[in-house]
Design a protein around this motif. Sequence first.
Motif, PDB file in Angstrom:
ATOM      1  N   GLU A 206      18.717 -49.299  11.905  1.00  0.00           N
ATOM      2  CA  GLU A 206      17.643 -49.121  10.933  1.00  0.00           C
ATOM      3  C   GLU A 206      18.150 -48.302   9.747  1.00  0.00           C
ATOM      4  O   GLU A 206      19.289 -47.858   9.716  1.00  0.00           O
ATOM      5  CB  GLU A 206      16.445 -48.454  11.607  1.00  0.00           C
ATOM      6  N   MET A 211      10.590 -52.196   8.321  1.00  0.00           N
ATOM      7  CA  MET A 211      11.001 -52.104   9.715  1.00  0.00           C
ATOM      8  C   MET A 211      11.740 -53.353  10.198  1.00  0.00           C
ATOM      9  O   MET A 211      12.545 -53.281  11.123  1.00  0.00           O
ATOM     10  CB  MET A 211       9.785 -51.845  10.612  1.00  0.00           C
ATOM     11  N   ARG A 214      17.541 -54.462   8.540  1.00  0.00           N
ATOM     12  CA  ARG A 214      18.568 -53.728   9.261  1.00  0.00           C
ATOM     13  C   ARG A 214      19.747 -53.416   8.327  1.00  0.00           C
ATOM     14  O   ARG A 214      20.080 -54.198   7.432  1.00  0.00           O
ATOM     15  CB  ARG A 214      19.078 -54.527  10.468  1.00  0.00           C
ATOM     16  N   ALA A 278      16.119 -56.110  17.637  1.00  0.00           N
ATOM     17  CA  ALA A 278      15.399 -56.391  16.386  1.00  0.00           C
ATOM     18  C   ALA A 278      14.521 -57.626  16.487  1.00  0.00           C
ATOM     19  O   ALA A 278      13.724 -57.890  15.596  1.00  0.00           O
ATOM     20  CB  ALA A 278      16.395 -56.563  15.247  1.00  0.00           C
TER      21      ALA A 278
END
Length: 474
Positions: A206, A211, A214, A278
């Motif tokens: 992160e 959110m 990446r 993810a």
Amino acid sequence: MRRSLAITMTGIAFTFGVFVGLLIQLPVITLPTNDPRDGVSLHLDELQTGHLIDGQNELNNVLDTSNTQDDKGKIVDQFQPAGHRKQLSISNPLSSLRPSRHGVVFARNNGTSDYIEPNTLQTGRIINHYQDQKQSKGSLHEDGLTKDTQVKITNADLNVVSPKNIVSEIFWTNDVENMCPSGFNHGDHTSWKDKVNSVKIVKMGEGCGRMQNRMLTFRDASKACARYRLNTDQMQGEIYSYYLSKLLKIANVPPSSLKLLDSKSDQWLSVRPEIANAQWPDDRVIIVTKWIDNLKPSFIPLEFRGEDKNLYPSKELGQKSKDSLCDLLQWSDLVIFDYLTANLDRVVNNMFNKQWNDQMMNSPTHNLERSTSGALIFLDNESGLFHGYRLLEKYSSYHKSLLNSLCVFRKSTASEIERLHLSGSIGDELHKLFTDSEPFHRYIPKIPRKNIQVLQQRVGDIYNQIQKCRTKFS
């Protein structure tokens, strides 16, 4: 005797009580403890209004300002260790204090804002951005440094450059363009695509905006921001805005490329567990954008802040510093780029939110950062060309007011606008550039015809603004 002693003791106790009471009432603001700049406290009734203090020094090398003001409130160049907390003296309450991920930003009561970069306390330089000249007792340089500020200031600090020609008719001259950062060139974009296609990814985590995004680290330690979206038009907005900037020869958008996710390939093998965490499925396209280190906040120039804002050819431009001229040069491209894309997440964000916070125009510009070279970086353009177009009725007045305030242009940008207006071919050219450059273009839908029509119309609006400026100033 006893009575006199009692009276004396009562007086001492009363004085001590008053002193303690005054100390208790002193307001103190402390930056959040979970921030890397922990350990900065401000006594608002003592700090001299308008000075910015950076809070990013290590805790064992902080500033004690107990002796850093003379009797007139001037900051002097005296720095020494002072334990684990910085105490800053202030003389007037500030209108607001906003911690920034880059430093500390003050919004002042006179409608301006100030920022000092992370190395300010270490170097002893105090930069007061956009300071009102009427508020300064000394004469004010372009960068906000006053002659009566008692710190060592060199010509390099002031960075004053006076090219013989600033503007030719309504265009920035070559003198100005040659002294300013050039942004990302063709080689930067080509080498980035090669890296995205071939260099192994060794880390994924992160720290890259939303959110779903990446941060990727390649084997050579370079980094990228990988954008993953379920919303197709956000992906379209980001990647097509990037190629629009290339079509216009605007060099401020970081290199970006489409990448098809394949967790079984050798390139992704080291981060397969992170891909699973993810919840990124294979065979989905992502946008991989070059990560730029050491970015600093960028503020809206005064020329684009007020109700009567304008950037017109004028003799005042000849009094600007190099940094200010280079900012304005890049902002002339930014206004055009954001008008074409109807970007809502940058300057319009500040303009719209001004109705709730009258200091918003003094705040750092959303999704606009400054690199170490002085180049402005146009970040996060996913609202462009799609989401922004759906909301034109609500926000078009903000875009239009910015465009109407602009009458100095980069010649190459204006030439592309004129060419694309007269040819009416921006849709075809944009699509061809995108498909020729991206092997995975079929995973991103083509721009709808109605969006192309809006884009072509907005090219015409900018063309008309250029012609209006020619008539007025040529």
